[in-house]
Enzyme design. Structure first.
Site, short mmCIF file in Angstrom:
data_model
loop_
_atom_site.label_atom_id
_atom_site.label_comp_id
_atom_site.label_asym_id
_atom_site.label_seq_id
_atom_site.Cartn_x
_atom_site.Cartn_y
_atom_site.Cartn_z
N LYS A 119 0.87 -1.17 0.00
CA LYS A 119 0.00 0.00 0.00
C LYS A 119 0.91 1.22 0.00
O LYS A 119 1.61 1.51 0.96
CB LYS A 119 -0.90 0.00 1.24
CG LYS A 119 -1.82 1.19 1.30
CD LYS A 119 -3.04 0.86 2.15
CE LYS A 119 -3.97 2.06 2.25
NZ LYS A 119 -3.64 2.90 3.41
N GLU A 175 -1.91 5.16 -7.72
CA GLU A 175 -1.33 6.04 -6.72
C GLU A 175 -0.26 6.92 -7.37
O GLU A 175 0.64 6.42 -8.03
CB GLU A 175 -0.68 5.15 -5.65
CG GLU A 175 -0.65 5.71 -4.28
CD GLU A 175 -2.02 5.78 -3.61
OE1 GLU A 175 -3.04 5.32 -4.19
OE2 GLU A 175 -2.06 6.33 -2.49
S1 IVH Z 1 -6.76 -0.61 -3.63
C1 IVH Z 1 -11.09 0.50 -2.38
N1 IVH Z 1 -4.20 -0.82 -3.66
O1 IVH Z 1 -4.91 3.46 -0.23
C2 IVH Z 1 -9.98 1.33 -2.80
N2 IVH Z 1 -5.18 1.12 -2.73
O2 IVH Z 1 -7.81 3.57 1.59
C3 IVH Z 1 -9.07 0.50 -3.62
N3 IVH Z 1 -3.54 2.75 -1.96
O3 IVH Z 1 -6.98 5.79 -1.34
C4 IVH Z 1 -7.77 0.73 -3.16
N4 IVH Z 1 -1.75 1.63 -2.50
O4 IVH Z 1 -5.25 5.33 -3.01
C5 IVH Z 1 -5.24 -0.06 -3.30
N5 IVH Z 1 -1.91 -1.09 -3.80
C6 IVH Z 1 -2.96 -0.36 -3.44
C7 IVH Z 1 -2.82 0.89 -2.85
C8 IVH Z 1 -3.96 1.60 -2.49
C9 IVH Z 1 -2.21 2.74 -1.97
C10 IVH Z 1 -4.37 3.84 -1.43
C11 IVH Z 1 -5.55 4.17 -2.30
C12 IVH Z 1 -6.68 4.43 -1.37
C13 IVH Z 1 -6.14 4.06 -0.03
C14 IVH Z 1 -7.03 3.03 0.62
#
Ligand code: IVH
Length: 674
Positions: A119, A175
């Site tokens: 993440k 991102e």
């Molecule tokens: S999936 C349901 N994968 O983390 C949203 N999010 O609260 C789907 N983020 O604002 C997110 N790395 O921008 C996903 N590998 C990743 C991510 C990621 C960073 C961020 C995303 C979102 C927050 C999740």
């Protein structure tokens, strides 16, 4: 807690969380740590669970991020941009899988494949491609409406402008982030240029993407990694893994740490593998994201609130370690700010050896009740800047740390202004830490305007020991022969420089005063002061005499903050000596106002936005010739706001206050007819 207390606390939490959300998302300037923010969110959730009937209409638990509020255009998202459930501990991965199993009524033996990936701590961005062409890039905003950052996104090399073989409509979600090394280099550049210092790579990325001017974004090292999608004209695959592979085939950047896992053990093993590599990853991560691989299952799982039930993100613990503060040093910044730095017994934190921590300011030391020799727990926040989280030493046999009241560089007095936490050196004219900045300011265009004495020469002369303070500029002629022999200098260029310096006797005292770099004394205030006192000596007399602050505050345009700064400056004996020295070499004339008496005499004018036919300096000079003051901010006492393209909050404030607003052309007409 009683019901009344709970209601009260929920009201305060709603306000406080909203305020921190705005600071973080709108201004990219967080006021508290992520951990402290999460604690507020958790406290709010716990109270709401205990008192469900007290949940407020404006509860922070229902908003994702914050509503967009900047001057960028708003764009609705074709599909909402969701977020992941926070505060998901690593031992809850099993619980996450069990929840999915229960919800889908799957047999105990049926495998639930997941994807697992880092993440990234950046900001989410949606990229819309139509017929293979990038047509829109938007930030998340509140999840339903984001901000249009298309022009800015086009400057990011990782983001393809065209895709071949893509579905007719393809919204890629991912991102935008800044790599750790790029962040450090950017902050170093910002610091050298006196610009804004970013708290962490995430804020730097957000601040860089959400710019009005794409040229600013283009100069910032932003990157992009895709992690999902929004609207699609045809599916990308049957599973998350296959869909991500398809995005990668389309040349969209996808994390190389994305894996498919089919058991809890594999899920945890990949989590551990990511955690182990955390320090070496080029970007900050704050967790691992798991997603149910089968997209039909993701569909059935739906969402709770604004979070998909088919995804979860255990946070990685911030890297911590305990060590001893062996010494506390005070660093003096280029603007005179005293920053305490803890020297640590070196310790490994998340794969990096840490030997220094910034303690920010005097209050931080007080908050931690820190003494030299204390054992402390430190954390690498946002993976970059180490911080002291808590003082582990409770016994208090050693002497408390006393924050210095003198500058360690020049021994001048160091003071904090009323209500301020920062302690600053008042020896501006002589302090070696501030030397280069002060000299640059003294010779700058708005001050003495000495041609040919740029930063490079200032640094060169300071290193040679020829320039310690501004008075030395007028002694450079003593080094003429030595300078002619140096690389890059010829007789002609040296004589030009010396002539430019000599031309500055009998000059405007307001520019001279501004050039002294007294805190809060800008060019306009300097003029106000010289209009009242006529000479710098008279001002000095007033600032050091009886009732100084009352006398100074009586000057139009001067308030208690300026009065205090003047008193601090002129009370410092080092400054007095340096000023006397300077005045003995270069004496300004008495102030002569070039103003005429017109209907604008005594009025206050603010220029904002871009001026197209004249410089800001010229516009201000025009205002002054009409007898008006050119001020920097709009208040109820402003009489006219001249707004060019790109005018923002000042224009809005003028409109709110009902102040007359003129275009640049209208201003030119005013000047011509006055
Ligand atoms: S999936 C349901 N994968 O983390 C949203 N999010 O609260 C789907 N983020 O604002 C997110 N790395 O921008 C996903 N590998 C990743 C991510 C990621 C960073 C961020 C995303 C979102 C927050 C999740």
């Amino acid at each position: 807690m009683t019901e009344a207390e709970a209601a009260n606390r929920l009201m305060r939490l709603a306000k406080e969380i909203a305020r921190h959300n705005r600071a973080y998302h709108d201004r990219d300037n967080p006021q508290i740590s992520d951990a402290a923010f999460d604690a507020l969110v958790r406290e709010n959730a716990a109270l709401e669970a205990e008192f469900p009937h007290l949940v407020r209409a404006d509860t922070p638990s229902k908003t994702v991020g914050t509503a967009p509020s900047s001057s960028l255009a708003k764009v609705p998202h074709a599909r909402p941009m969701l977020s992941l459930e926070n505060a998901f501990a690593d031992d809850e991965v099993a619980e996450f899988i069990a929840r999915v199993r229960r919800f889908l009524s799957l047999a105990a033996g049926e495998a639930i494949d997941l994807t697992a990936e880092p993440k990234i701590d950046g900001l989410s961005c949606s990229l819309r491609y139509e017929h293979g062409k990038l047509v829109l890039a938007a930030t998340r905003g509140d999840g339903s409406v984001g901000e249009d950052v298309t022009a800015n996104a086009r400057t990011i090399a990782d983001i393809p402008q065209r895709l071949s073989g893509a579905p007719d409509i393809l919204e890629v979600r991912g991102e935008v982030y800044m790599a750790k090394a790029d962040f450090a280099a950017l902050n170093a550049r910002q610091e050298a240029a006196g610009g804004k210092i970013f708290a962490n790579p995430r804020n730097a990325a957000a601040g860089s993407l959400r710019q009005k001017d794409p040229a600013v974004t283009a100069a910032r090292p932003l990157r992009f990694l895709a992690h999902g999608w929004g609207e699609l004209s045809e599916p990308l695959g049957h599973t998350q893994g296959a869909a991500m592979a398809r995005l990668a085939e389309l040349d969209l950047p996808v994390s190389d740490l994305l894996r498919s896992v089919s058991t809890l053990d594999q899920a945890l093993a990949h989590y551990a593998a990511i955690e182990a590599r955390r320090a070496d990853l080029p970007f900050d991560i704050d967790g691992v994201v798991y997603k149910v691989d089968r997209l039909d299952w993701q569909e059935r799982l739906g969402q709770i609130g604004r979070a998909p039930r088919g995804g979860g993100a255990p946070k990685l613990p911030p890297a911590h370690a305990a060590t001893v503060i062996e010494a506390l040093d005070i660093q003096v910044g280029r603007t005179g700010k005293l920053t305490p730095v803890g020297r640590l017994k070196p310790v490994g934190v998340g794969g990096v050896i840490v030997a220094n921590v910034t303690l920010h300011n005097r209050d931080e030391i007080a908050r931690l009740a820190l003494r030299i020799g204390d054992r402390v727990r430190i954390q690498r926040a946002g993976d970059v800047i180490p911080q002291v989280v808590e003082n582990l030493t409770r016994e208090v046999t050693r002497d408390p740390y006393v924050f210095p009241d003198h500058c360690p560089e020049c021994q001048s007095e160091a003071v904090a202004e009323e209500g301020e936490v920062d302690v600053r050196c008042t020896g501006g004219l002589i302090c070696p830490a501030q030397r280069i900045e002060r000299l640059k300011h003294f010779v700058s265009r708005g001050a003495m305007d000495i041609d040919g004495l740029g930063e490079k020469s200032i640094v060169e002369f300071a290193e040679l020991g020829w320039l310690s303070g501004p008075a030395d500029i007028f002694r450079l002629k003593n080094h003429r022969d030595a300078l002619i022999g140096r690389e890059g200098w010829k007789e002609k260029s040296v004589d030009n420089l010396l002539a430019a310096i000599e031309a500055h006797t009998g000059f405007d005292p307001a520019r001279f005063l501004f050039g002294l770099g007294i805190r809060h004394v800008g060019a306009v205030t300097a003029k106000d002061l010289m209009r009242a006192f006529s000479t710098v000596e008279a001002l000095q007399g007033a600032a050091t005499g009886e009732g100084a602050e009352v006398e100074l505050s009586a000057v139009e345009g001067v308030g208690p903050v300026v009065a205090e700064a003047l008193a601090d400056f002129f009370h410092e004996p080092h400054n007095r000596d340096a000023l006397a020295d300077l005045l003995s070499l270069a004496k300004p004339a008495a102030y002569v106002s070039t103003a005429r008496t017109t209907e604008w005499t005594g009025k206050t004018i603010v220029f904002t936005g871009t001026l197209e036919t004249m410089s800001r300096d010229e516009a201000k000079a025009q205002a002054e010739r009409l007898g008006a003051r050119a001020a920097g901010s709009v208040s109820a006492r402003t009489d006219l706001v001249v707004a060019g393209p790109g005018a923002g909050s000042k224009l809005k404030k003028a409109e709110d206050l009902g102040i007359r607003v003129a275009t640049e052309a209208e201003w030119a007409a005013i000047v011509a007819s006055a």
